[in-house]
Design a protein around this motif. Structure first.
Motif, PDB file in Angstrom:
ATOM      1  N   VAL A   1       0.860  -1.183   0.000  1.00 12.88           N
ATOM      2  CA  VAL A   1       0.000   0.000   0.000  1.00 12.88           C
ATOM      3  C   VAL A   1       0.897   1.233   0.000  1.00 12.88           C
ATOM      4  N   GLU A   2       0.732   2.088  -0.985  1.00 12.28           N
ATOM      5  CA  GLU A   2       1.428   3.375  -1.051  1.00 12.28           C
ATOM      6  C   GLU A   2       0.475   4.378  -1.686  1.00 12.28           C
ATOM      7  N   VAL A   3      -0.178   5.192  -0.843  1.00  7.67           N
ATOM      8  CA  VAL A   3      -1.189   6.134  -1.319  1.00  7.67           C
ATOM      9  C   VAL A   3      -0.903   7.503  -0.724  1.00  7.67           C
ATOM     10  N   ILE A   4      -1.022   8.547  -1.557  1.00  8.66           N
ATOM     11  CA  ILE A   4      -0.894   9.938  -1.097  1.00  8.66           C
ATOM     12  C   ILE A   4      -2.179  10.653  -1.488  1.00  8.66           C
ATOM     13  N   PHE A   5      -2.787  11.342  -0.517  1.00  3.86           N
ATOM     14  CA  PHE A   5      -4.055  12.031  -0.752  1.00  3.86           C
ATOM     15  C   PHE A   5      -4.017  13.370  -0.049  1.00  3.86           C
ATOM     16  N   SER A   6      -4.478  14.411  -0.717  1.00  4.69           N
ATOM     17  CA  SER A   6      -4.538  15.745  -0.115  1.00  4.69           C
ATOM     18  C   SER A   6      -5.937  16.313  -0.273  1.00  4.69           C
ATOM     19  N   ASN A   7      -6.373  17.052   0.754  1.00  2.00           N
ATOM     20  CA  ASN A   7      -7.617  17.823   0.684  1.00  2.00           C
ATOM     21  C   ASN A   7      -7.471  19.036   1.584  1.00  2.00           C
ATOM     22  N   GLU A   8      -8.578  19.735   1.833  1.00  2.00           N
ATOM     23  CA  GLU A   8      -8.494  20.966   2.630  1.00  2.00           C
ATOM     24  C   GLU A   8      -8.106  20.711   4.080  1.00  2.00           C
ATOM     25  N   ASN A   9      -8.219  19.481   4.547  1.00  2.00           N
ATOM     26  CA  ASN A   9      -7.863  19.144   5.926  1.00  2.00           C
ATOM     27  C   ASN A   9      -6.408  18.755   6.097  1.00  2.00           C
ATOM     28  N   GLY A  10      -5.683  18.533   5.014  1.00  2.00           N
ATOM     29  CA  GLY A  10      -4.276  18.183   5.121  1.00  2.00           C
ATOM     30  C   GLY A  10      -3.862  17.144   4.106  1.00  2.00           C
ATOM     31  N   GLN A  11      -2.642  16.632   4.290  1.00  2.00           N
ATOM     32  CA  GLN A  11      -2.102  15.609   3.405  1.00  2.00           C
ATOM     33  C   GLN A  11      -2.029  14.289   4.153  1.00  2.00           C
ATOM     34  N   TYR A  12      -2.449  13.214   3.488  1.00  2.00           N
ATOM     35  CA  TYR A  12      -2.468  11.884   4.077  1.00  2.00           C
ATOM     36  C   TYR A  12      -1.587  10.966   3.242  1.00  2.00           C
ATOM     37  N   VAL A  13      -0.763  10.168   3.927  1.00  2.00           N
ATOM     38  CA  VAL A  13       0.104   9.210   3.250  1.00  2.00           C
ATOM     39  C   VAL A  13      -0.089   7.865   3.935  1.00  2.00           C
ATOM     40  N   ALA A  14      -0.429   6.850   3.154  1.00  2.00           N
ATOM     41  CA  ALA A  14      -0.602   5.491   3.686  1.00  2.00           C
ATOM     42  C   ALA A  14       0.485   4.603   3.091  1.00  2.00           C
ATOM     43  N   THR A  15       1.232   3.908   3.964  1.00  2.00           N
ATOM     44  CA  THR A  15       2.281   3.001   3.515  1.00  2.00           C
ATOM     45  C   THR A  15       2.228   1.713   4.336  1.00  2.00           C
ATOM     46  N   GLY A  16       2.570   0.614   3.698  1.00  2.36           N
ATOM     47  CA  GLY A  16       2.595  -0.681   4.366  1.00  2.36           C
ATOM     48  C   GLY A  16       2.117  -1.747   3.425  1.00  2.36           C
ATOM     49  N   ASN A  17       1.337  -2.704   3.950  1.00  2.00           N
ATOM     50  CA  ASN A  17       0.728  -3.725   3.106  1.00  2.00           C
ATOM     51  C   ASN A  17      -0.743  -3.844   3.464  1.00  2.00           C
ATOM     52  N   THR A  18      -1.480  -4.643   2.716  1.00  2.00           N
ATOM     53  CA  THR A  18      -2.922  -4.694   2.915  1.00  2.00           C
ATOM     54  C   THR A  18      -3.328  -5.228   4.289  1.00  2.00           C
TER      55      THR A  18
ATOM     56  N   GLU B   1      -1.493  -4.682   7.213  1.00  2.00           N
ATOM     57  CA  GLU B   1      -1.119  -3.706   8.250  1.00  2.00           C
ATOM     58  C   GLU B   1      -0.411  -2.538   7.583  1.00  2.00           C
ATOM     59  N   PHE B   2      -0.926  -1.328   7.815  1.00  2.88           N
ATOM     60  CA  PHE B   2      -0.298  -0.148   7.238  1.00  2.88           C
ATOM     61  C   PHE B   2      -0.462   1.041   8.171  1.00  2.88           C
ATOM     62  N   ILE B   3       0.279   2.108   7.881  1.00  2.00           N
ATOM     63  CA  ILE B   3       0.255   3.325   8.688  1.00  2.00           C
ATOM     64  C   ILE B   3      -0.253   4.470   7.826  1.00  2.00           C
ATOM     65  N   ILE B   4      -1.188   5.244   8.376  1.00  2.00           N
ATOM     66  CA  ILE B   4      -1.667   6.458   7.724  1.00  2.00           C
ATOM     67  C   ILE B   4      -1.056   7.632   8.472  1.00  2.00           C
ATOM     68  N   LYS B   5      -0.326   8.499   7.757  1.00  2.00           N
ATOM     69  CA  LYS B   5       0.275   9.690   8.357  1.00  2.00           C
ATOM     70  C   LYS B   5      -0.499  10.906   7.893  1.00  2.00           C
ATOM     71  N   LYS B   6      -0.803  11.810   8.830  1.00  2.00           N
ATOM     72  CA  LYS B   6      -1.492  13.052   8.504  1.00  2.00           C
ATOM     73  C   LYS B   6      -0.550  14.209   8.785  1.00  2.00           C
ATOM     74  N   ASP B   7      -0.185  14.920   7.727  1.00  2.00           N
ATOM     75  CA  ASP B   7       0.673  16.111   7.828  1.00  2.00           C
ATOM     76  C   ASP B   7       1.978  15.837   8.585  1.00  2.00           C
ATOM     77  N   ASN B   8       2.519  14.640   8.513  1.00  2.00           N
ATOM     78  CA  ASN B   8       3.759  14.257   9.199  1.00  2.00           C
ATOM     79  C   ASN B   8       3.702  14.505  10.702  1.00  2.00           C
ATOM     80  N   ARG B   9       2.495  14.623  11.264  1.00  2.00           N
ATOM     81  CA  ARG B   9       2.369  14.805  12.706  1.00  2.00           C
ATOM     82  C   ARG B   9       1.665  13.611  13.353  1.00  2.00           C
ATOM     83  N   PHE B  10       0.514  13.263  12.830  1.00  2.00           N
ATOM     84  CA  PHE B  10      -0.245  12.158  13.402  1.00  2.00           C
ATOM     85  C   PHE B  10      -0.051  10.902  12.565  1.00  2.00           C
ATOM     86  N   GLU B  11       0.027   9.757  13.258  1.00  2.00           N
ATOM     87  CA  GLU B  11       0.120   8.472  12.583  1.00  2.00           C
ATOM     88  C   GLU B  11      -0.928   7.542  13.173  1.00  2.00           C
TER      89      GLU B  11
END
Length: 89
Positions: free
Chosen positions: A32-49, A51-61
Motif C-alpha cells: 500500500v502506497e497512497v498519497i491524498f490531499s484535501n483541505e484538511n491536510g495531506q495523508y500518506v498510507a504506507t505498508g501492506n494490505t 497492516e499499514f500506517i496512515i500519516k497526517k501532515d507528518n504529525r499524526f500516525e
C-alpha cells in the motif's frame, strides 16, 4: 464382499479427515502506497494490505491492522504508538 465394503468406508472416512485438515490458501499481501490531499491536510498510507500506517501532515500516525485503526501516535509528543483498548459492548 463385506471386507471390500468396510475398506471403502474406511477410505471415505480418511478422505473426509484429510479434506477437513486443509487450510485455505493465503492471499499474498499487496503493498500500500497512497498519497491524498484535501483541505484538511495531506495523508500518506504506507505498508501492506494486512497492516499499514496512515500519516497526517507528518504529525499524526494511525496504525491500521485488518481494516481497523488499532493505535495512534502524535509525533510532536510521543515516540511510540498508543494502542486503543478493545471496546466493550
Amino acid at each position: 464382499m463385506l471386507v471390500a465394503l468396510i475398506l471403502v468406508f474406511i477410505l471415505v472416512f480418511f478422505l473426509i479427515l484429510k479434506i477437513k485438515k486443509r487450510t485455505p490458501k493465503q492471499v499474498p499481501e499487496e503493498t500500500v502506497e497512497v498519497i491524498f490531499s484535501n483541505e484538511n491536510g495531506q495523508y500518506v498510507a504506507t505498508g501492506n494490505t494486512g497492516e499499514f500506517i496512515i500519516k497526517k501532515d507528518n504529525r499524526f500516525e494511525f496504525l491500521v491492522k485488518d481494516g481497523v485503526i488499532i493505535a495512534c501516535k502524535d509525533n510532536s509528543r510521543y515516540q511510540e504508538f498508543i494502542y486503543y483498548k478493545e471496546a466493550s459492548r
